[in-house]
Design a protein around this motif. Structure first.
Motif, PDB file in Angstrom:
ATOM      1  N   ILE A  45      68.991  88.888  18.661  1.00 41.41           N
ATOM      2  CA  ILE A  45      69.517  89.822  17.675  1.00 41.41           C
ATOM      3  C   ILE A  45      69.315  91.420  18.230  1.00 41.41           C
ATOM      4  CG2 ILE A  45      69.168  88.579  15.530  1.00 41.41           C
ATOM      5  CD1 ILE A  45      66.339  89.744  15.200  1.00 41.41           C
ATOM      6  N   PRO A  46      70.213  91.926  19.144  1.00 43.77           N
ATOM      7  CA  PRO A  46      69.953  93.237  19.705  1.00 43.77           C
ATOM      8  C   PRO A  46      70.485  93.994  18.676  1.00 43.77           C
ATOM      9  CG  PRO A  46      71.948  92.060  20.770  1.00 43.77           C
ATOM     10  CD  PRO A  46      71.280  91.041  19.900  1.00 43.77           C
ATOM     11  N   GLY A  47      69.756  95.164  18.716  1.00 46.30           N
ATOM     12  CA  GLY A  47      70.057  96.408  17.936  1.00 46.30           C
ATOM     13  C   GLY A  47      70.757  97.507  18.587  1.00 46.30           C
ATOM     14  N   SER A  48      71.513  98.255  18.085  1.00 51.38           N
ATOM     15  CA  SER A  48      72.274  99.350  18.664  1.00 51.38           C
ATOM     16  C   SER A  48      72.800 100.394  17.475  1.00 51.38           C
ATOM     17  CB  SER A  48      73.304  99.005  19.792  1.00 51.38           C
ATOM     18  OG  SER A  48      74.055 100.156  20.233  1.00 51.38           O
ATOM     19  N   ARG A  49      72.870 101.496  18.017  1.00 55.84           N
ATOM     20  CA  ARG A  49      73.368 102.609  16.837  1.00 55.84           C
ATOM     21  C   ARG A  49      74.867 103.037  17.736  1.00 55.84           C
ATOM     22  NH1 ARG A  49      68.191 105.599  16.281  1.00 55.84           N
ATOM     23  NH2 ARG A  49      68.376 105.859  18.559  1.00 55.84           N
ATOM     24  N   ASN A  50      75.324 102.198  18.581  1.00 55.89           N
ATOM     25  CA  ASN A  50      76.668 102.750  19.402  1.00 55.89           C
ATOM     26  C   ASN A  50      77.386 101.472  19.322  1.00 55.89           C
ATOM     27  OD1 ASN A  50      78.549 102.677  21.835  1.00 55.89           O
ATOM     28  ND2 ASN A  50      77.216 104.554  22.216  1.00 55.89           N
ATOM     29  N   LEU A  51      78.703 101.783  18.807  1.00 53.75           N
ATOM     30  CA  LEU A  51      79.678 100.708  18.419  1.00 53.75           C
ATOM     31  C   LEU A  51      80.083 100.291  19.745  1.00 53.75           C
ATOM     32  CD1 LEU A  51      81.963 102.158  15.511  1.00 53.75           C
ATOM     33  CD2 LEU A  51      80.725 100.186  15.684  1.00 53.75           C
ATOM     34  N   LYS A  52      80.265 100.884  20.712  1.00 56.23           N
ATOM     35  CA  LYS A  52      80.666 100.409  22.067  1.00 56.23           C
ATOM     36  C   LYS A  52      79.516  99.217  22.498  1.00 56.23           C
ATOM     37  CE  LYS A  52      81.963 101.543  27.002  1.00 56.23           C
ATOM     38  NZ  LYS A  52      81.931 102.505  27.880  1.00 56.23           N
ATOM     39  N   ARG A  53      78.485  99.551  22.477  1.00 54.15           N
ATOM     40  CA  ARG A  53      77.294  98.716  22.819  1.00 54.15           C
ATOM     41  C   ARG A  53      77.457  97.448  21.824  1.00 54.15           C
ATOM     42  NH1 ARG A  53      76.858 100.343  27.393  1.00 54.15           N
ATOM     43  NH2 ARG A  53      75.618 102.294  27.896  1.00 54.15           N
ATOM     44  N   ILE A  54      77.440  97.892  20.743  1.00 57.48           N
ATOM     45  CA  ILE A  54      77.626  96.497  19.743  1.00 57.48           C
ATOM     46  C   ILE A  54      78.742  95.470  19.967  1.00 57.48           C
ATOM     47  CG2 ILE A  54      78.034  95.947  17.224  1.00 57.48           C
ATOM     48  CD1 ILE A  54      76.583  98.541  16.609  1.00 57.48           C
ATOM     49  N   GLN A  55      79.949  96.088  20.255  1.00 55.59           N
ATOM     50  CA  GLN A  55      81.066  95.482  20.834  1.00 55.59           C
ATOM     51  C   GLN A  55      80.574  94.574  22.035  1.00 55.59           C
ATOM     52  OE1 GLN A  55      84.363  94.956  19.510  1.00 55.59           O
ATOM     53  NE2 GLN A  55      84.266  93.330  20.897  1.00 55.59           N
ATOM     54  N   GLU A  56      79.915  95.318  23.093  1.00 54.73           N
ATOM     55  CA  GLU A  56      79.549  94.747  24.268  1.00 54.73           C
ATOM     56  C   GLU A  56      78.538  93.539  23.963  1.00 54.73           C
ATOM     57  OE1 GLU A  56      76.655  96.077  27.928  1.00 54.73           O
ATOM     58  OE2 GLU A  56      78.042  97.668  27.011  1.00 54.73           O
ATOM     59  N   ASN A  57      77.670  93.738  23.260  1.00 56.70           N
ATOM     60  CA  ASN A  57      76.910  92.643  22.888  1.00 56.70           C
ATOM     61  C   ASN A  57      77.651  91.479  22.410  1.00 56.70           C
ATOM     62  OD1 ASN A  57      74.728  94.065  23.795  1.00 56.70           O
ATOM     63  ND2 ASN A  57      74.290  94.949  21.852  1.00 56.70           N
TER      64      ASN A  57
END
Length: 327
Positions: free
Chosen positions: A273-285
């Motif tokens: 369950i990685p967390g990010s506030r960056n949509l690019k990173r969320i897509q990457e995950n």
């Protein structure tokens, strides 16, 4: 997105850890921005969202409650309760009352009538895990929760609790550089049919490959006290990053994606369950769920890891120091 099962609960193969939207990693996005980010995360295919009553004193639950309301029946929510106070003298009735008050408050903040997965945030050593498991069984009977779990529990605690009310999932820290639960807890989950949810699966962003010895963290940012982010440890852990970059090149992926793909390859009951506030990173995950390592590639990584010493870690005791730091 592909899906996985935590016991009987089907969730997206990659979940979303929402804590960072409210606390923990410096400045946070504003409310509307966070709502939109969560909507976009759902649109990408995430169906498993993690929060806790302790995150920003309930504000993170309120955020998820508002953001997920429009598609509540399409997602699974995990939240956590934490009994920190001394409980050396208590009755089951008192314990049930405390937990019932906590679940009712979480349900209200989350704008829902049930929670799919309810964790004990940390095991309180004053309370036998069997008594917590009994209370969880009562909440399941009442339909308040569909399943339950523990966080950072030991093998013994898991077995004792599971014997009273079957556990849906264990949530603990796990990543390619934090493998302390591979010896006993994860095999126990496999044996008992319990899911394993990995928090900090990218080691608080260390495994993104974006951190270097000159990176500075300010304000209320957990990375200021997590020892793997100390300059000397960042430099000492370079062999691990080199390994990830090597396979990222081979797979035309990123170090973070290789890290998550490695974890998904380990066991089919593990959900990061990685967390990010960056949509690019969320897509990457999310895309890491489609990155498949061959058995030979996986074994090469495992062989290389056996020769690499990891420096620094993440401990609750260190995180507690964050409250005393000044900017």
């Amino acid at each position: 997105m592909k899906s996985r099962k935590l016991r009987n609960l089907e969730v997206s193969a990659i979940g979303y850890g929402s804590m960072g939207l409210s606390q923990g990693y410096g400045s946070t996005p504003d409310w509307k921005e966070s709502i939109q980010l969560l909507h976009n995360t759902y649109d990408m295919g995430y169906t498993f969202f993690d929060t806790a009553e302790a995150y920003a004193m309930g504000a993170n639950e309120e955020l998820l409650g508002e953001a997920l309301a429009g598609f509540r029946n399409e997602v699974s929510i995990a939240t956590k309760f934490w009994i920190q106070e001394s409980m050396e003298a208590y009755s089951k009735e008192k314990l049930m009352s405390i937990i019932r008050n906590k679940i009712e408050n979480s349900l209200k903040r989350l704008k829902t009538d049930h929670i799919e997965l309810y964790y004990q945030h940390r095991v309180n050593k004053d309370i036998p895990v069997e008594d917590i498991a009994y209370c969880m069984g009562e909440l399941i009977k009442e339909g308040k929760i569909l399943g339950w779990g523990q966080s950072q529990a030991t093998e013994e605690e898991i077995r004792k609790a599971h014997a009273i009310t079957p556990i849906t999932a264990i949530q603990s820290e796990y990543s390619i550089m934090a493998r302390q639960f591979e010896k006993d807890v994860i095999p126990t989950c496999g044996e008992l049919g319990i899911g394993f949810v990995a928090f900090s699966p990218l080691a608080n962003g260390f495994l993104s490959g974006q951190v270097n010895a000159e990176t500075q963290f300010t304000g209320i940012d957990a990375r200021r006290v997590i020892t793997r982010f100390e300059k000397d440890n960042i430099l000492a852990n370079q062999p691990l990053l080199d390994l990830l970059h090597q396979f990222a090149t081979i797979k035309e992926a990123t170090p973070a994606q290789v890290s998550l793909a490695w974890m998904l390859h380990k066991n089919d009951f593990i959900v990061p369950i990685p967390g990010s506030r960056n949509l690019k990173r969320i897509q990457e995950n999310m895309s890491s769920a489609d990155l498949v390592l061959s058995e030979d590639e996986f074994n090469q990584i495992e062989s290389a890891l056996s020769t690499i010493q990891i420096h620094g870690n993440r401990r609750d005791e260190d995180l507690a120091k964050l409250r005393t730091l000044k900017d």
